[in-house]
Design an enzyme around this catalytic site. Structure first.
Site, PDB file in Angstrom:
ATOM      1  N   GLU B  60       2.222  25.430  78.775  1.00 29.03           N
ATOM      2  CA  GLU B  60       1.537  25.794  77.525  1.00 29.03           C
ATOM      3  C   GLU B  60       0.480  24.774  77.113  1.00 29.03           C
ATOM      4  O   GLU B  60      -0.589  25.142  76.629  1.00 29.03           O
ATOM      5  CB  GLU B  60       2.550  25.985  76.395  1.00 29.03           C
ATOM      6  N   HIS B 129      14.614  29.759  70.485  1.00 31.95           N
ATOM      7  CA  HIS B 129      13.639  30.848  70.527  1.00 31.95           C
ATOM      8  C   HIS B 129      13.457  31.527  69.179  1.00 31.95           C
ATOM      9  O   HIS B 129      13.056  32.680  69.110  1.00 31.95           O
ATOM     10  CB  HIS B 129      14.046  31.890  71.575  1.00 31.95           C
TER      11      HIS B 129
END
Lengths: 369, 328
Positions: B60, B129
């Site tokens: 990322e 998450h």
């Protein structure tokens, strides 16, 4: 090639010079390009401007005229001078926070660079960035950056954009030896290698290996001290160059930039160099290295090597070199005077350049009924 | 007016803008060959090719940084965070580069990038998450942060985001990708910094954004039918810039406010809402502003625990009762 022999001696690595390529890695013996006397003199003038400019910034820092951090390029002048000699209009240059030399070499006004360090409104980024954030987009300088490794992905993305737009430009991406242990380097190098497979990544990685990431030597930072070889993991070819010898750097830079431009694939050069100045102007004790080590590297000072070559070849005599020093010193004095006499940025500038649209900024400012 | 799902409204915006503007490129994990984990980018690789729909490795920080570099040279990258939870790995790039480049370059460089993906909880993804990051990114000057809830706003705000000259953090309500709403066929945009009155009322103002707006609409319906209390529901839509005017105007009318957020209580968007109301409508208030927030725990997995960790209809109704000085 006396210089190359000296370089080999250096990189052989005794205790004092152990920081130089600790595992005995050597730069390829470089054919020194045929640099005529006038051309060599011009290169010398560029390197001298960097040296004298940096010495002036150190003085100003001690006088309290420059705030924040100050990282100077003293000892490393041959690296950027050599690589930016191969700069072509349309190329992009990105580096970390040791960025004054890159701006000067790309032709940025020394007055504006010095004024930036002084925090003046006439500074190259209007007094908003300081020493670590020099930008001169018109001349290809896409910035100096303050977070080690953080700029590397940006450079790789720029290289993609250059090819996406169908240009022949390349990115000269400078990074220090310290940045190569950072995840940002590894992620970005991986992308560069990957995108290069389809010719979409003309990035020239230039490792300015000055032997220390701040005060931590290469061998105290990694078990695999051949920094160029780190690129093997990402399918990027690489070589080393004697970063103290501007002629060797120029020869390497010509070849490397041509290759990257032609293929659209990344390539890496590890320039072995040495920062003879402290890491930052506040790095006074230098407990991590010895006086002997610094002195030994000084014997191969990049400016000294060129001076010797100029004198030996008869391209210049002491008189000519002295006149050049005076000329460069006068130029730097003018930059210091300009910076000193320039006004601080107007306070209105505090709120500009946050967003493209000033109104967008005002919307986020607290308002009171 | 045709109905589209939240997902298809997003895809429609990306598709139309890519067709209109060649400088728009997409980057992200599995957005091309795979079609997108949440199918937002399905079909776009075939239509626009691999040069514009770029599958990235799972890195990322690297690909977000690279996209920022592309934007600095004039491309308009739209980066997919497979979920915003992974953006911590890219936060150095987002905060240290995208948000500040225009400023520390003295205005020489802009970063017209959009970073988008699902944000918030509600689908049992547990602690790592599940985050609502609007307050985190909303904190930084230089970023724009939006969190639309209706398919209409999703499409209109995505077009605004891609055309914006500055970095936009586009927080999608992942739990709502399958929900439907009316979306006109003709082109339109929805500006940033303008809240939406999702339901008009006169007795109490309920304020949120993203997925929680739907919760507030259910609460408002219950209050109306069960208690004849008319709640006004404000959907902020945009966190930065922040629309103070719509909030203040509503509170001046209702004199009571409840701010709701999925994220943790401290230093959240609801705190900002409460601060703005006391700064600008203090004399209009008939009760202290109430906040309803997520529980101060990492998000749990079990269905019942997760439900207990996020604002519930009952919590909002209880808060509304407190500001109305009514018995439950």
């Amino acid at each position: 090639m006396a210089v190359s022999k000296e370089a080999r001696d250096k990189t052989g690595g005794g205790k004092a010079t152990g920081a130089a390529s600790p595992n005995g890695q050597q730069p390829a013996a470089e054919q020194t390009p045929d640099l005529g006397g006038e051309r060599l003199l011009e290169l010398y003038r560029k390197m001298l401007l960097i040296r004298v400019f940096e010495e002036a910034t150190q003085r100003a820092f001690r006088q309290g005229k420059i705030g924040g951090y100050l990282h100077v390029y003293i000892g490393q002048e041959a690296v950027a001078t050599g690589f930016l000699d191969a700069y072509r209009e349309g190329d992009k240059v990105i580096t970390a926070y040791r960025d004054h030399a890159h701006a000067l070499l790309l032709g940025s006004d020394p007055n504006a660079v010095m004024a930036e360090l002084y925090g003046r409104g006439t500074g190259i980024v209007k007094g908003k960035g300081g020493s670590m954030h020099l930008f001169d987009v018109e001349r290809g300088l896409m910035g100096g950056y303050g977070i080690v490794g953080g700029h590397i992905p940006l450079g790789v993305g720029m290289a993609y954009a250059l090819r996406y737009e169908g240009t022949e430009g390349i990115v000269q991406l400078y990074l220090g030896d310290g940045a190569i242990h950072n995840g940002a380097y590894h992620e970005a190098a991986n992308l560069a290698g990957l995108w290069g497979k389809s010719g979409m990544n003309p990035t020239l990685f230039i490792i300015e290996n000055n032997q220390y990431g701040m005060g931590t030597s290469v061998e105290r930072a990694t078990a695999m001290t051949d920094l160029g070889a780190k690129f093997d993991s990402y399918g990027i070819e690489h070589e080393k160059v004697d970063g103290m010898d501007v002629a060797a750097v120029i020869a390497c830079a010509r070849r490397a930039t041509a290759r990257v431009r032609e293929t659209g694939r990344p390539y890496a050069v590890e320039a072995l160099t040495y920062r003879t100045a402290p890491h930052g102007a506040a790095d006074i004790k230098e407990s991590y290295r010895t006086r002997e080590e610094i002195n030994q590297w000084r014997q191969r000072d990049p400016l000294g090597l060129v001076e010797q070559r100029l004198l030996d070849s008869g391209a210049a005599d002491e008189g000519r070199l002295g006149a050049l020093r005076d000329e460069v010193k006068a130029r730097v004095d003018e930059a210091v005077r300009f910076a000193d006499e320039s006004p601080e940025p107007p306070l209105d500038e505090l709120h500009t350049d946050v967003y493209a649209d000033v109104a967008a900024q005002q919307e986020t400012e607290p308002t009171h009924a | 007016m045709p109905e589209l799902t939240y997902r298809n409204a997003l895809r429609a915006a990306l598709t139309e803008e890519m067709a209109r503007d060649e400088s728009v490129v997409l980057l992200g994990e599995d957005i091309g060959v795979y079609g997108g984990t949440h199918l937002i980018t399905q079909g776009l690789l075939d239509r626009f090719g691999a040069k514009r729909v770029i599958d990235t490795p799972i890195a990322e920080g690297g690909f977000t940084g690279a996209a920022i570099g592309m934007a600095m040279l004039g491309l308009r990258p739209v980066v997919e965070m497979m979920t915003w939870n992974f953006s911590f790995l890219a936060s150095d790039q987002i905060i240290q580069n995208a948000a500040k480049l225009r400023y520390f370059s003295g205005g020489q460089v802009g970063v017209p990038i959009v970073i988008r993906g699902p944000n918030g909880g509600g689908v049992q993804l547990s602690a790592q998450h599940t985050h609502s990051l609007e307050n985190l990114y909303g904190h930084f000057p230089g970023l724009k942060v939006v969190s639309p809830v209706t398919p209409y706003d999703v499409k209109g705000m995505m077009l605004t985001a891609i055309r914006d000259p500055d970095p936009v953090i586009f927080l999608e309500a992942g739990a709502l990708y399958g929900t439907k709403g009316e979306v006109p066929e003709e082109e339109y945009t929805v500006p940033f910094g303008k809240a939406r009155v999702a339901r008009e009322g006169k007795d109490v103002t309920l304020i949120s954004y993203g997925r929680q707006v739907n919760l507030l609409l259910r609460v408002a319906e219950r209050l109306a039918t069960e208690e004849d209390v008319q709640a006004e529901v404000i959907d902020l839509r945009s966190i930065r810039p922040f629309d103070e005017e719509t909030i203040v105007a509503s509170v001046k009318k209702t004199n009571r406010a409840v701010a709701v957020q999925e994220q943790w209580r401290f230093f959240g968007v609801a705190s900002e809402v409460a601060a703005v109301i006391q700064e600008r409508a203090f004399d209009y208030l008939d009760a202290p502003v109430e906040r309803v927030s997520g529980a101060e725990v990492p998000a749990p997995y079990a269905r019942n625990l997760e439900e207990a960790a996020f604002p519930s209809e009952q919590q909002v109704i209880d808060a509304a009762h407190r500001v109305l000085y009514r018995e439950g």
